[in-house]
Motif scaffolding. Sequence first.
Motif, mmCIF file in Angstrom:
data_model
loop_
_atom_site.group_PDB
_atom_site.id
_atom_site.type_symbol
_atom_site.label_atom_id
_atom_site.label_comp_id
_atom_site.label_asym_id
_atom_site.label_seq_id
_atom_site.Cartn_x
_atom_site.Cartn_y
_atom_site.Cartn_z
ATOM 1 N N ARG A 11 0.856 -1.184 0.000
ATOM 2 C CA ARG A 11 0.000 0.000 0.000
ATOM 3 C C ARG A 11 0.890 1.231 0.000
ATOM 4 N N ILE A 12 0.630 2.095 -0.932
ATOM 5 C CA ILE A 12 1.388 3.347 -1.005
ATOM 6 C C ILE A 12 0.523 4.434 -0.373
ATOM 7 N N ARG A 70 -7.555 5.264 -3.573
ATOM 8 C CA ARG A 70 -8.576 4.266 -3.281
ATOM 9 C C ARG A 70 -8.493 3.178 -4.346
ATOM 10 N N GLY A 71 -8.210 1.972 -3.921
ATOM 11 C CA GLY A 71 -8.199 0.838 -4.833
ATOM 12 C C GLY A 71 -7.217 0.959 -5.985
ATOM 13 N N VAL A 111 -4.096 7.557 -12.433
ATOM 14 C CA VAL A 111 -4.458 8.847 -11.846
ATOM 15 C C VAL A 111 -5.733 9.297 -12.545
ATOM 16 N N SER A 112 -6.843 9.238 -11.828
ATOM 17 C CA SER A 112 -8.141 9.535 -12.432
ATOM 18 C C SER A 112 -8.433 11.031 -12.522
ATOM 19 N N GLU A 113 -7.802 11.806 -11.649
ATOM 20 C CA GLU A 113 -8.095 13.240 -11.616
ATOM 21 C C GLU A 113 -6.879 14.008 -11.102
ATOM 22 N N VAL A 114 -6.554 15.105 -11.797
ATOM 23 C CA VAL A 114 -5.537 16.038 -11.305
ATOM 24 C C VAL A 114 -6.154 17.432 -11.383
ATOM 25 N N ALA A 115 -6.447 18.007 -10.244
ATOM 26 C CA ALA A 115 -6.989 19.358 -10.178
ATOM 27 C C ALA A 115 -5.840 20.309 -9.858
#
Length: 141
Positions: A11-12, A70-71, A111-115
Amino acid sequence: MVEPGERGATRIADRVVAKIASQAAREALRGGGAADAGADTGADAGVEPGEVALADVVGAGRPYAVAAVRGGVARVRVAVELGYPSDIGAHCGAVRRQVIERVGEMTGMEVSEVAVTVERLHVPQWERPERRARRGRDRVR
């Protein structure tokens, strides 16, 4: 030998992903790596005439990142400070690309999102200490 089903999982931590993202944003703003993606992103990447590179700004802060994992999927928020004038959209796009690439290659995560949030724009003539001192002497007393 331990069977695959009995092994533990690696786990990171969120803070590790955030640190990688912060470093990736710094690289993008300096022109390291993001220039390969075709972005015009900083001092070494061909700043347009009249545009201020982050490296040229006195007192520019480092990018700050927060991540949630998450996951095996990471969502990242990055806060940056940019020089003014500059192409804010190009800088933010370069940061997004670099964060996705670096986090992916270093952790194996998607990476699903980078804001990207621009916290501050630095105007060079407002940042020079010698100019600040001169303004103080020119005041009416």
